[in-house]
Design a protein around this motif. Structure first.
Motif, PDB file in Angstrom:
ATOM      1  N   VAL A  52      14.913  77.198  83.052  1.00  0.00           N
ATOM      2  CA  VAL A  52      13.844  77.718  82.205  1.00  0.00           C
ATOM      3  C   VAL A  52      12.611  77.979  83.037  1.00  0.00           C
ATOM      4  CG1 VAL A  52      12.363  77.232  80.248  1.00  0.00           C
ATOM      5  CG2 VAL A  52      14.713  76.434  80.241  1.00  0.00           C
TER       6      VAL A  52
ATOM      7  N   GLU B 109       7.536  80.618  80.463  1.00  0.00           N
ATOM      8  CA  GLU B 109       8.039  81.052  79.162  1.00  0.00           C
ATOM      9  C   GLU B 109       7.634  80.095  78.058  1.00  0.00           C
ATOM     10  OE1 GLU B 109      12.201  81.832  79.088  1.00  0.00           O
ATOM     11  OE2 GLU B 109      12.226  82.514  81.162  1.00  0.00           O
TER      12      GLU B 109
ATOM     13  N   VAL C 180       9.368  78.042  76.384  1.00  0.00           N
ATOM     14  CA  VAL C 180      10.299  78.289  75.290  1.00  0.00           C
ATOM     15  C   VAL C 180      10.380  77.085  74.365  1.00  0.00           C
ATOM     16  CG1 VAL C 180      12.676  78.841  74.708  1.00  0.00           C
ATOM     17  CG2 VAL C 180      11.658  79.806  76.765  1.00  0.00           C
TER      18      VAL C 180
ATOM     19  N   TYR D 254      12.847  75.854  71.726  1.00  0.00           N
ATOM     20  CA  TYR D 254      14.117  76.179  71.100  1.00  0.00           C
ATOM     21  C   TYR D 254      14.137  75.780  69.643  1.00  0.00           C
ATOM     22  CZ  TYR D 254      15.807  71.304  71.545  1.00  0.00           C
ATOM     23  OH  TYR D 254      15.979  69.953  71.434  1.00  0.00           O
TER      24      TYR D 254
ATOM     25  N   THR E 145      13.570  78.732  67.562  1.00  0.00           N
ATOM     26  CA  THR E 145      14.506  79.845  67.636  1.00  0.00           C
ATOM     27  C   THR E 145      15.228  79.983  66.309  1.00  0.00           C
ATOM     28  OG1 THR E 145      14.854  79.406  69.983  1.00  0.00           O
ATOM     29  CG2 THR E 145      16.480  80.799  68.876  1.00  0.00           C
TER      30      THR E 145
ATOM     31  N   PRO F 228      19.803  81.256  83.517  1.00  0.00           N
ATOM     32  CA  PRO F 228      19.201  81.034  82.194  1.00  0.00           C
ATOM     33  C   PRO F 228      19.940  79.998  81.341  1.00  0.00           C
ATOM     34  CG  PRO F 228      19.285  83.377  82.687  1.00  0.00           C
ATOM     35  CD  PRO F 228      20.124  82.686  83.727  1.00  0.00           C
ATOM     36  N   LEU F 229      21.154  79.615  81.750  1.00  0.00           N
ATOM     37  CA  LEU F 229      21.940  78.648  80.978  1.00  0.00           C
ATOM     38  C   LEU F 229      21.997  77.274  81.645  1.00  0.00           C
ATOM     39  CD1 LEU F 229      24.982  80.888  79.957  1.00  0.00           C
ATOM     40  CD2 LEU F 229      22.851  80.485  78.710  1.00  0.00           C
TER      41      LEU F 229
ATOM     42  N   TYR G  88      20.631  78.504  72.813  1.00  0.00           N
ATOM     43  CA  TYR G  88      21.574  78.730  73.898  1.00  0.00           C
ATOM     44  C   TYR G  88      22.295  80.064  73.721  1.00  0.00           C
ATOM     45  CZ  TYR G  88      24.865  77.172  77.546  1.00  0.00           C
ATOM     46  OH  TYR G  88      25.601  77.039  78.701  1.00  0.00           O
TER      47      TYR G  88
ATOM     48  N   ARG H 263      20.053  82.790  74.729  1.00  0.00           N
ATOM     49  CA  ARG H 263      20.013  82.903  76.188  1.00  0.00           C
ATOM     50  C   ARG H 263      21.240  83.644  76.711  1.00  0.00           C
ATOM     51  NH1 ARG H 263      16.562  80.248  79.849  1.00  0.00           N
ATOM     52  NH2 ARG H 263      14.531  80.242  78.842  1.00  0.00           N
TER      53      ARG H 263
END
Length: 311
Positions: free
Chosen positions: A12, A16, A18, A20, A23, A97-98, A203, A206
Motif C-alpha cells: 500500500v 493513498e 486507503v 478498506y 470500500t 498492490p496485493l 482486496y 485491488r
C-alpha cells in the motif's frame, strides 16, 4: 487494527491512505474485471471438485485430531512456499498492490499451531508429502518465472480463509475440544483485519485495479483452475486409500452438526467410514500420513469455497 490498511503492509502506498472499511461493493461489476473473471472462470472447476467422491464424503465427515494435525502440516508447507514467493515479488507491479503481509500471511500462525500439536521440536517431526510437494513446486516456479500468476493462488487461498475458513475454525474447535483461547487454530485467526467482509471487498478492488491486459487475466484464471486440478488429483489419491477403510469414530466424540439443514452450512457433517484400529494403524505409516495430510488440507480449501460469502 487501525481503520487504515496498515502502513507496514508494503503493498500500500502511504500516500493513498486507503481505508478498506469504506470500500463499498461495486454494483457495476464488469465481466472484464479480474475478480469477476476468476469467479466465473472457475465455476466448472468448483462443480467438478464438489462432485468428487472425496469431497462429498468429506462434507459428510467428522474431524479426527490426528488428521487435523497432518492437515496443518500440509498447510504450513503450502503457505511457506506461497509467502516466500510473495515476499520475493512484493515490488513486482503485477503483484505489489496485493501484498499485505501483516494482514494476511499465515506462516507464523501455522508455526504456532504446529508447536501446539507437535511440541517445541515440531520441525523434526514433520515432512512434506509428495502431493503437497507438487503444488509448492508450481508455486515456486511461477514466483520465479511468472509472478503475475501468484494473484491466482493468493486470491484462492486468502479469500477463502477469510470466509468459509472461519466456519472451519469453529467446527475444529468444537469437535476436537481445542482450548477456547485459540491454541491449535491460529491459522484461522486474522488479528490485523477488523472486518473480513470489507477487507475482501477492498482486496477484490485491488485485484480489479491491476494493470493487466486481457491475455494476462485469462492466464491468471487458468492458473486458478490449475490449483483445483491439483486438489482433484489429491482427492483421487485419497479415494484409493479410502476404499480400504470402513467406519471410524470421530476423535473428539462430539457431533458437529445436528443432522438438519443444508450440508454446505457445515463442512464436517455426518458419519465417515473407517474402523478406528485400522485407521490408526494406517496413520502410523509415514507415507499414508503425508498423503492424508495433503488431501485433508487441500479439501479444506475446496470446502472453504462452498461456504464463502460474496465469492
Amino acid at each position: 487494527m487501525p481503520s487504515d490498511v496498515t502502513e507496514a503492509s508494503e503493498g500500500v502506498d502511504e500516500a493513498e491512505n486507503v481505508r478498506y472499511e469504506e470500500t463499498e461493493e461495486d454494483d457495476n461489476v464488469s465481466p472484464t474485471d479480474l475478480s469477476e473473471m476468476l469467479k466465473e472462470g472457475t465455476k466448472e472447476s468448483h462443480d467438478r471438485a464438489e462432485n468428487t467422491q472425496f469431497v462429498k464424503d468429506f462434507l459428510k465427515g467428522r474431524i479426527k485430531k490426528e488428521l487435523f494435525k497432518l492437515a496443518t502440516v500440509a498447510l504450513y508447507y503450502t503457505y511457506s512456499a506461497l509467502e516466500e514467493e510473495m515476499d520475493c515479488n512484493k515490488d513486482h507491479p503485477a503483484f505489489a498492490p496485493l501484498y499485505f503481509p501483516l494482514e494476511l500471511h499465515r506462516k507464523e500462525a501455522l508455526a504456532k499451531d504446529m508447536e501446539y500439536f507437535y511440541g517445541e521440536n515440531w520441525k523434526e517431526k514433520i515432512q512434506c508429502s509428495e502431493a503437497t510437494r507438487c503444488y509448492i513446486d508450481r508455486i515456486h516456479h511461477i514466483g520465479q518465472y511468472e509472478p503475475e500468476l501468484l494473484v491466482a493462488h493468493a486470491y484462492t487461498r486468502y479469500m477463502g480463509d477469510l470466509s468459509g475458513g472461519q466456519i472451519l475454525k469453529k467446527v475444529a474447535q468444537r469437535a476436537l475440544k481445542l482450548p477456547s483461547t485459540g491454541e491449535g487454530i491460529q491459522f484461522y485467526v486474522f488479528d490485523n483485519i477488523s472486518n473480513a467482509q470489507q477487507f475482501k471487498q477492498f482486496y477484490r478492488a485491488r485485484i480489479n485495479a491491476l494493470d493487466l491486459d486481457k491475455k494476462a487475466k485469462e492466464r491468471i484464471v487458468e492458473e486458478a483452475n490449475k490449483a483445483f486440478e491439483f486438489n482433484m488429483q489429491v482427492f483421487d489419491e485419497l479415494d484409493k486409500i479410502g476404499a480400504l477403510l470402513t467406519e471410524e469414530a470421530q476423535d473428539g466424540g462430539l457431533p458437529v452438526h445436528d443432522g438438519k439443514g443444508d450440508l454446505r452450512k457445515c463442512p464436517y457433517y455426518g458419519d465417515p467410514g473407517c474402523p478406528y484400529h485400522i485407521g490408526m494403524a494406517m496413520l502410523k505409516q509415514p507415507t499414508m500420513q503425508f498423503v492424508l495430510a495433503a488431501c485433508i488440507a487441500l479439501a479444506a480449501g475446496i470446502a472453504t469455497w462452498y461456504v464463502m460469502d460474496g465469492h
